[in-house]
Design a protein around this motif. Structure first.
Motif, mmCIF file in Angstrom:
data_model
loop_
_atom_site.group_PDB
_atom_site.id
_atom_site.type_symbol
_atom_site.label_atom_id
_atom_site.label_comp_id
_atom_site.label_asym_id
_atom_site.label_seq_id
_atom_site.Cartn_x
_atom_site.Cartn_y
_atom_site.Cartn_z
ATOM 1 N N PRO A 131 -6.818 5.306 -1.562
ATOM 2 C CA PRO A 131 -7.612 4.893 -0.379
ATOM 3 C C PRO A 131 -7.389 3.237 -0.200
ATOM 4 O O PRO A 131 -7.288 2.707 -1.080
ATOM 5 C CB PRO A 131 -8.999 5.241 -1.054
ATOM 6 C CG PRO A 131 -8.796 6.379 -1.712
ATOM 7 C CD PRO A 131 -7.426 5.851 -2.409
ATOM 8 N N GLU A 132 -7.510 3.057 1.198
ATOM 9 C CA GLU A 132 -7.156 1.559 1.573
ATOM 10 C C GLU A 132 -8.338 0.646 0.960
ATOM 11 O O GLU A 132 -7.952 -0.318 0.620
ATOM 12 C CB GLU A 132 -7.099 1.452 3.119
ATOM 13 C CG GLU A 132 -6.581 0.003 3.565
ATOM 14 C CD GLU A 132 -6.309 0.246 4.907
ATOM 15 O OE1 GLU A 132 -6.102 -0.908 5.490
ATOM 16 O OE2 GLU A 132 -6.102 1.436 5.411
ATOM 17 N N GLU A 133 -9.340 1.284 0.712
ATOM 18 C CA GLU A 133 -10.565 0.162 0.117
ATOM 19 C C GLU A 133 -10.193 -0.329 -1.286
ATOM 20 O O GLU A 133 -10.902 -1.289 -1.708
ATOM 21 C CB GLU A 133 -11.917 1.083 0.150
ATOM 22 C CG GLU A 133 -11.776 2.356 -0.519
ATOM 23 C CD GLU A 133 -13.056 2.993 -0.900
ATOM 24 O OE1 GLU A 133 -14.258 2.261 -0.558
ATOM 25 O OE2 GLU A 133 -13.067 4.270 -0.852
ATOM 26 N N TYR A 134 -9.383 0.480 -1.921
ATOM 27 C CA TYR A 134 -9.019 0.050 -3.072
ATOM 28 C C TYR A 134 -7.674 -0.999 -3.129
ATOM 29 O O TYR A 134 -7.701 -1.636 -4.258
ATOM 30 C CB TYR A 134 -8.297 1.395 -4.124
ATOM 31 C CG TYR A 134 -9.444 2.007 -4.714
ATOM 32 C CD1 TYR A 134 -10.216 1.925 -5.900
ATOM 33 C CD2 TYR A 134 -9.851 3.184 -3.979
ATOM 34 C CE1 TYR A 134 -11.327 2.470 -6.430
ATOM 35 C CE2 TYR A 134 -10.837 3.833 -4.551
ATOM 36 C CZ TYR A 134 -11.366 3.596 -5.759
ATOM 37 O OH TYR A 134 -12.442 4.456 -6.214
ATOM 38 N N HIS A 139 0.691 -1.188 -0.048
ATOM 39 C CA HIS A 139 0.031 -0.028 0.089
ATOM 40 C C HIS A 139 1.058 1.219 0.089
ATOM 41 O O HIS A 139 0.683 2.270 -0.627
ATOM 42 C CB HIS A 139 -0.808 -0.051 0.961
ATOM 43 C CG HIS A 139 -1.935 1.025 1.137
ATOM 44 N ND1 HIS A 139 -2.577 1.424 2.430
ATOM 45 C CD2 HIS A 139 -2.543 1.921 0.177
ATOM 46 C CE1 HIS A 139 -3.453 2.355 1.959
ATOM 47 N NE2 HIS A 139 -3.274 2.855 0.776
ATOM 48 N N ASP A 191 -9.805 5.049 -11.503
ATOM 49 C CA ASP A 191 -10.301 5.497 -10.123
ATOM 50 C C ASP A 191 -9.654 6.500 -9.547
ATOM 51 O O ASP A 191 -10.177 7.450 -9.016
ATOM 52 C CB ASP A 191 -10.168 4.226 -9.172
ATOM 53 C CG ASP A 191 -11.282 3.193 -9.656
ATOM 54 O OD1 ASP A 191 -10.862 2.208 -10.423
ATOM 55 O OD2 ASP A 191 -12.201 3.011 -9.106
ATOM 56 N N PRO A 211 -7.474 -4.152 -1.994
ATOM 57 C CA PRO A 211 -7.386 -5.585 -2.483
ATOM 58 C C PRO A 211 -7.837 -5.754 -3.817
ATOM 59 O O PRO A 211 -7.439 -6.537 -4.541
ATOM 60 C CB PRO A 211 -8.884 -5.898 -1.666
ATOM 61 C CG PRO A 211 -8.946 -4.941 -0.405
ATOM 62 C CD PRO A 211 -8.355 -3.573 -0.802
#
Length: 394
Positions: free
Chosen positions: A105-108, A93, A382, A110
């Protein structure tokens, strides 16, 4: 054992690094050395923008990275190309944030790990284990309409799953839009190192934005690499598809070469026909009696010679952006009719060839191809979200 190899001496490596994307190179260095301290050092990308591959780094900083990179690559090569333990998720990350010079963003994370396949595992594979018995799979038949990039992908995944299928393609070969569009200047407008399947190596492109023949060859190659040709019915069109409520099956009628009619009874139909596979011509008075040559760009007449001729292009969209500059120098007179002004942004790499050193890095340096793909992906997809959001107060 390792799949990586560095087949070059120091001089050749040093020469190749002159063409490297330096931010991408730094990511590969971390994989080769196992040392993530680069992420905390003064040498770093200053920003990111779509189709800008050097992170706005100064020439001095890029030169300094090349010196360090030669040492790292030499040690990796001389040590037998053995990779140290892979960076953990938190480090990956941080590498993403470093490469893009912004917070991803951490949600991206995975999704991007799935896309990049740093562990060599295609997480999008539809290969099934014992959870679906083989006899069950064999009972479920699928028909795919269209042999472009989506149809080819569907074929790959269905083959992995062990599900019987057939692909119906109206043209004489696969490739879809890249088979049909052969007008002057036809090329992709998304960088090729992103515009390709994530599971197919993408270090062979001769240009950053490849032209039609190379794109067509790529999809032909994918079909051959996965031994799919026996599943394709070429020169064949779907004329009708009806769902039988009583049997819960599709009855799909096709017309093949020589007018041969056939009915396929299948469990599922996948439509991969694309959005623009049937060109629409405007109603123009006199078009049937026009004495000159004319065609739709998507059905280019290869007998047309624009040299010295009076040429009219109707429309100013993406195809015109490619056709007009390509024929302008040769045409005797060129007129473009546009309804509204088109929009575009500057792309200095649009006609650039991929330098030999860059191709060497993509082919030989561990995970360089994967990180280069991510470098392109984020600002174009994104990462551009904030720039394209509608402002409700505007």
């Amino acid at each position: 054992s390792t799949p990586f190899d560095i087949p070059a001496d120091d001089a050749a490596i040093e020469l190749a690094l002159e063409d490297a994307s330096i931010p991408t190179l730094m990511m590969s260095m971390i994989h080769m050395s196992g040392d993530a301290s680069l992420l905390d050092g003064p040498l770093r990308p200053a920003g990111v923008y779509i189709n800008e591959y050097q992170g706005y780094m100064t020439e001095e900083d890029k030169a300094a990275v090349r010196v360090q990179a030669l040492q790292v690559i030499r040690a990796f090569r001389d040590g037998g190309c053995q990779l140290p333990p892979a960076p953990d998720a938190a480090t990956i990350h941080r590498m993403m944030n470093f490469l893009e010079a912004q917070e991803v963003p951490e949600e991206y994370v995975p999704m991007m790990l799935e896309e990049m396949e740093l562990d060599g595992v295609d997480m999008r594979s539809d290969a099934w284990g014992e959870e679906v018995p083989i006899e069950r799979r064999q009972q479920h038949k699928v028909l795919v309409i269209g042999g472009g990039m989506s149809g080819v992908l569907a074929a790959i995944r269905l083959q992995e799953a062990g599900v019987p299928f057939v692909v119906i393609e109206k043209n004489r070969s696969v490739g879809g839009t890249w088979f049909e569009n052969r007008y002057p200047g036809a090329r992709v407008d998304v960088s090729n190192h992103l515009y390709c399947y994530s599971f197919e190596p993408a270090h062979h492109w001769t240009e950053y934005f490849a032209q039609q023949p190379e794109l067509q060859k790529y999809f032909e190659g994918v079909v051959d690499n996965h031994d799919l040709r026996r599943h394709f019915r070429l020169n064949t069109e779907v004329t009708r598809a009806t769902f039988n409520e009583a049997t819960n099956l599709w009855e799909v009628e096709t017309r093949g070469a020589g007018g041969k009619l056939e009915t396929h009874v299948v469990n599922s139909v996948i439509s991969a026909v694309g959005q623009l596979n049937r060109p629409k011509l405007p109603d123009v008075d006199g078009i049937d009696t026009f004495a000159g040559k004319w065609c739709h760009s998507a059905q280019w007449d290869e007998s047309i010679d624009c040299r010295g001729k009076k040429v009219v292009v109707v429309g100013a969209g993406a195809s015109a952006f490619q056709i007009v500059p390509t024929i302008a120098a040769d045409a005797g007179n060129l007129t473009v009719f546009q309804r509204v002004a088109p929009w575009m942004f500057e792309n200095p790499l649009y006609h650039e060839k991929v330098p030999e050193g860059m191709k060497w890095c993509l082919e030989n340096l561990p995970f360089y191809t994967r990180w280069f793909r991510f470098l392109i992906f984020w600002p174009a997809i994104d990462g551009a979200y904030d720039a394209v959001k509608v402002d409700p107060e505007w």
